[in-house]
Design a protein around this motif. Structure first.
Motif, mmCIF file in Angstrom:
data_model
loop_
_atom_site.group_PDB
_atom_site.id
_atom_site.type_symbol
_atom_site.label_atom_id
_atom_site.label_comp_id
_atom_site.label_asym_id
_atom_site.label_seq_id
_atom_site.Cartn_x
_atom_site.Cartn_y
_atom_site.Cartn_z
ATOM 1 N N LYS A 114 0.818 -1.215 0.000
ATOM 2 C CA LYS A 114 0.000 0.000 0.000
ATOM 3 C C LYS A 114 0.853 1.266 0.000
ATOM 4 O O LYS A 114 0.456 2.282 -0.574
ATOM 5 C CB LYS A 114 -0.936 -0.017 1.210
ATOM 6 C CG LYS A 114 -2.022 -1.086 1.129
ATOM 7 C CD LYS A 114 -2.961 -1.008 2.318
ATOM 8 C CE LYS A 114 -4.058 -2.075 2.206
ATOM 9 N NZ LYS A 114 -4.999 -2.026 3.356
ATOM 10 N N LYS A 115 2.013 1.181 0.641
ATOM 11 C CA LYS A 115 2.865 2.369 0.709
ATOM 12 C C LYS A 115 3.479 2.713 -0.646
ATOM 13 O O LYS A 115 4.025 3.803 -0.824
ATOM 14 C CB LYS A 115 3.971 2.164 1.744
ATOM 15 C CG LYS A 115 4.947 1.048 1.386
ATOM 16 C CD LYS A 115 6.066 0.938 2.415
ATOM 17 C CE LYS A 115 7.065 -0.154 2.029
ATOM 18 N NZ LYS A 115 8.171 -0.263 2.996
ATOM 19 N N GLU A 116 3.399 1.784 -1.614
ATOM 20 C CA GLU A 116 3.979 2.013 -2.936
ATOM 21 C C GLU A 116 2.903 2.094 -4.015
ATOM 22 O O GLU A 116 3.146 1.790 -5.174
ATOM 23 C CB GLU A 116 4.973 0.893 -3.287
ATOM 24 C CG GLU A 116 6.134 0.749 -2.337
ATOM 25 C CD GLU A 116 7.074 1.948 -2.372
ATOM 26 O OE1 GLU A 116 6.890 2.833 -3.236
ATOM 27 O OE2 GLU A 116 7.988 2.011 -1.525
ATOM 28 N N LEU A 117 1.699 2.529 -3.640
ATOM 29 C CA LEU A 117 0.603 2.582 -4.602
ATOM 30 C C LEU A 117 0.875 3.570 -5.730
ATOM 31 O O LEU A 117 0.384 3.393 -6.838
ATOM 32 C CB LEU A 117 -0.705 2.934 -3.892
ATOM 33 C CG LEU A 117 -1.364 1.809 -3.077
ATOM 34 C CD1 LEU A 117 -2.643 2.308 -2.405
ATOM 35 C CD2 LEU A 117 -1.672 0.610 -3.975
ATOM 36 N N HIS A 118 1.621 4.614 -5.448
ATOM 37 C CA HIS A 118 1.952 5.586 -6.497
ATOM 38 C C HIS A 118 2.755 4.909 -7.604
ATOM 39 O O HIS A 118 2.426 5.008 -8.791
ATOM 40 C CB HIS A 118 2.744 6.758 -5.898
ATOM 41 C CG HIS A 118 3.209 7.752 -6.919
ATOM 42 N ND1 HIS A 118 4.484 7.734 -7.457
ATOM 43 C CD2 HIS A 118 2.563 8.790 -7.510
ATOM 44 C CE1 HIS A 118 4.609 8.715 -8.315
ATOM 45 N NE2 HIS A 118 3.464 9.371 -8.372
ATOM 46 N N PHE A 119 3.785 4.192 -7.226
ATOM 47 C CA PHE A 119 4.650 3.503 -8.187
ATOM 48 C C PHE A 119 3.897 2.367 -8.884
ATOM 49 O O PHE A 119 3.863 2.282 -10.120
ATOM 50 C CB PHE A 119 5.879 2.956 -7.447
ATOM 51 C CG PHE A 119 6.815 2.152 -8.308
ATOM 52 C CD1 PHE A 119 7.638 2.765 -9.228
ATOM 53 C CD2 PHE A 119 6.855 0.765 -8.194
ATOM 54 C CE1 PHE A 119 8.511 2.019 -10.018
ATOM 55 C CE2 PHE A 119 7.722 0.012 -8.972
ATOM 56 C CZ PHE A 119 8.548 0.645 -9.890
ATOM 57 N N GLY A 156 0.706 1.834 -9.054
ATOM 58 C CA GLY A 156 -0.460 2.294 -9.805
ATOM 59 C C GLY A 156 -0.107 2.588 -11.254
ATOM 60 O O GLY A 156 -0.869 2.251 -12.179
ATOM 61 N N MET A 157 1.047 3.203 -11.464
ATOM 62 C CA MET A 157 1.494 3.490 -12.833
ATOM 63 C C MET A 157 1.860 2.206 -13.578
ATOM 64 O O MET A 157 1.599 2.073 -14.782
ATOM 65 C CB MET A 157 2.684 4.456 -12.800
ATOM 66 C CG MET A 157 2.320 5.863 -12.364
ATOM 67 S SD MET A 157 3.698 7.044 -12.445
ATOM 68 C CE MET A 157 4.607 6.584 -10.973
ATOM 69 N N ILE A 158 2.455 1.248 -12.867
ATOM 70 C CA ILE A 158 2.801 -0.031 -13.501
ATOM 71 C C ILE A 158 1.540 -0.788 -13.920
ATOM 72 O O ILE A 158 1.470 -1.364 -15.016
ATOM 73 C CB ILE A 158 3.647 -0.893 -12.547
ATOM 74 C CG1 ILE A 158 4.995 -0.204 -12.220
ATOM 75 C CG2 ILE A 158 3.891 -2.270 -13.153
ATOM 76 C CD1 ILE A 158 5.925 -0.077 -13.393
#
Length: 487
Positions: A277-282, A284-286
């Motif tokens: 969840k802490k890496e949703l930004h990264f 999400g784009m993938i």
């Protein structure tokens, strides 16, 4: 990682002896024409944006125009990207077994690509574009977390976006999705002012630089109308060519990709649910890359070639590694193996199982005369011998078929019509082809079997001119050579 780089270098070197396919031969021909001072698109028409031709131009100027030279340039490109993948993903601490899984990421992208790819798939744009797309995602994520100079990061993002657009215009929705996700996250955490003041100006500046360079070339050579047609008008007309929509081709492409990638696809489906969840930004784009990329493949209904699926290698590989790392870690905990030496065989067996299809594919290609030049075989060489022995310095050739014949005969096409994609020609292009051919008839003409019926159907006047002015020279496996009766 040293082991992974070694595997990629070895497999890539083996595949670098593969004979160039028809598409790749065309890219070399166009790059050579560009190098000789010919005008892009005007002297030889093609639908593609200029990025792939520039890649081949740099490859040819760096390591030579041979098949091996082009492929070794690509190998260098992938080895550098391997390091980028390794060091970038290692910084995220996503994995239980960080060193191993970080190393598997480039192996699952580039090693898998090389094992899967035959002549048709090697050095295609859809694979090469993984590099700028991943760099955009990674730089945006670094900027979002303030782990890099924002001005430099956003400038590079804009520059890479411009490069992607000049490689394939249809990929705009992917980079749009990247920016939309990034702006949504930034809007929530940093505010609109930060986006307008800090992000947009360097992105715009970076984006316009490659665009301005290309437009300067376009206006300098007065091909603005032609480029406008190629970028916007012609693709919308070509996609409506009902006779070029082949569902069986899409089905075969899916079968090819699915058969080779089935284990990775299963792992990737698991990996999506393990996204931190802490890496949703990264991530999400993938995820957007994978979903939109697949949609873009499907809507290209007059293409549907197998190599289009190479666009998806990075998203599939990343989620596959995420799942495999999770499974390996929990398996080792379950069997209670604390001794590192005892763990190694289990890990190697699992990796061997996952990569089995790829190395099986590599083994098959090594023993295939269709692709492996290691056996001294060139699929097109015998098809030009009848002409090669007769060619004089002043003689010209034109090929309605595989452009590899230009490379073998060391001739460049004299006509601007692209004989490799005649099935995609529009009515006015067929008329232009006829006028051009009539005004400048080549000494030797090759017509492949698939075009024997297409030419008289699409342009009867051209076919009448050919039958009147040309004599059959030789019948080859893939078509017929003709000679101008006046020569």
């Amino acid at each position: 990682m040293i082991t992974v780089l070694s595997i990629i270098a070895i497999v890539g070197s083996i595949k670098s002896f593969t004979v160039l396919g028809g598409d790749q031969s065309l890219f070399v021909v166009i790059a050579q024409m560009f190098d000789a001072g010919k005008i892009l698109y005007k002297d030889l028409f093609d639908f593609k944006q200029p990025g792939i031709f520039i890649f081949y131009f740099f490859a040819g100027k760096t390591l030579g125009w041979s098949d091996v030279g082009i492929h070794y340039f690509e190998l260098g490109y992938w080895l550098i990207f391997s390091l980028v993948l390794y060091f970038s993903i290692k910084q995220y601490s996503l994995f239980y077994k960080n060193e191993l899984s970080s190393s598997l990421f480039p192996l699952f992208v580039i090693g898998v690509y090389y094992c899967n790819a035959a002549a048709l798939q090697l050095t295609q744009l859809e694979a090469l574009i993984n590099v700028p797309l991943y760099l955009i995602v990674w730089l945006l994520d670094k900027a979002y977390k303030n782990k890099i100079n924002l001005l430099i990061a956003y400038f590079l993002v804009g520059l890479l976006m411009g490069i992607v657009v000049l490689c394939k215009l249809i990929y705009i929705p992917i980079i749009f999705a990247f920016m939309l996700i990034h702006f949504i996250f930034c809007l929530k955490n940093k505010g609109l002012t930060h986006i307008l003041v800090t992000q947009l100006p360097p992105i715009i500046i970076g984006f316009v630089i490659p665009i301005i360079i290309f437009l300067n070339y376009v206006f300098t050579h007065h091909i603005e109308n032609l480029v406008t047609d190629i970028f916007f008008k012609i693709p919308t007309q070509v996609i409506n060519l009902g006779d070029q929509v082949h569902p069986e081709r899409l089905l075969n492409s899916i079968k090819w990709f699915g058969k080779l990638m089935i284990i990775y696809l299963i792992l990737a489906a698991i990996g999506i649910f393990l996204t931190p969840k802490k890496e949703l930004h990264f991530f999400g784009m993938i995820i957007a890359w994978g979903i939109i990329g697949f949609a873009l493949i499907v809507i290209q209904k007059t293409s549907w070639w197998s190599y289009h699926f190479q666009l998806l290698y990075v998203p599939i590989a990343l989620f596959s590694v995420l799942a495999l790392d999770y499974l390996i870690y929990h398996l080792l905990v379950y069997v209670e193996l604390n001794n590192s030496l005892k763990r190694i065989p289990i890990i190697l067996i699992i990796i061997a199982f996952v990569t089995h299809n790829q190395f099986k594919s590599l083994e098959i290609s090594l023993y295939s005369q269709n692709y492996a030049r290691l056996l001294g075989y060139d699929y097109a060489k015998n098809h030009v011998l009848s002409v090669l022995n007769l060619l004089k310095e002043k003689d010209t050739i034109y090929v309605c078929g595989n452009p590899r014949k230009y490379l073998i005969t060391s001739r460049l096409p004299e006509l601007s019509t692209n004989g490799w994609i005649l099935e995609y020609q529009l009515d006015y292009q067929w008329e232009n082809f006829y006028q051009e051919f009539r005004n400048k008839p080549p000494t030797y003409l090759f017509i492949s079997k698939e075009y024997e019926n297409l030419i008289p159907t699409k342009q009867p006047k051209l076919w009448s001119f050919i039958t009147e002015k040309y004599n059959q020279l030789s019948l080859e496996e893939t078509g017929i050579w003709y000679k101008n009766s006046k020569n």
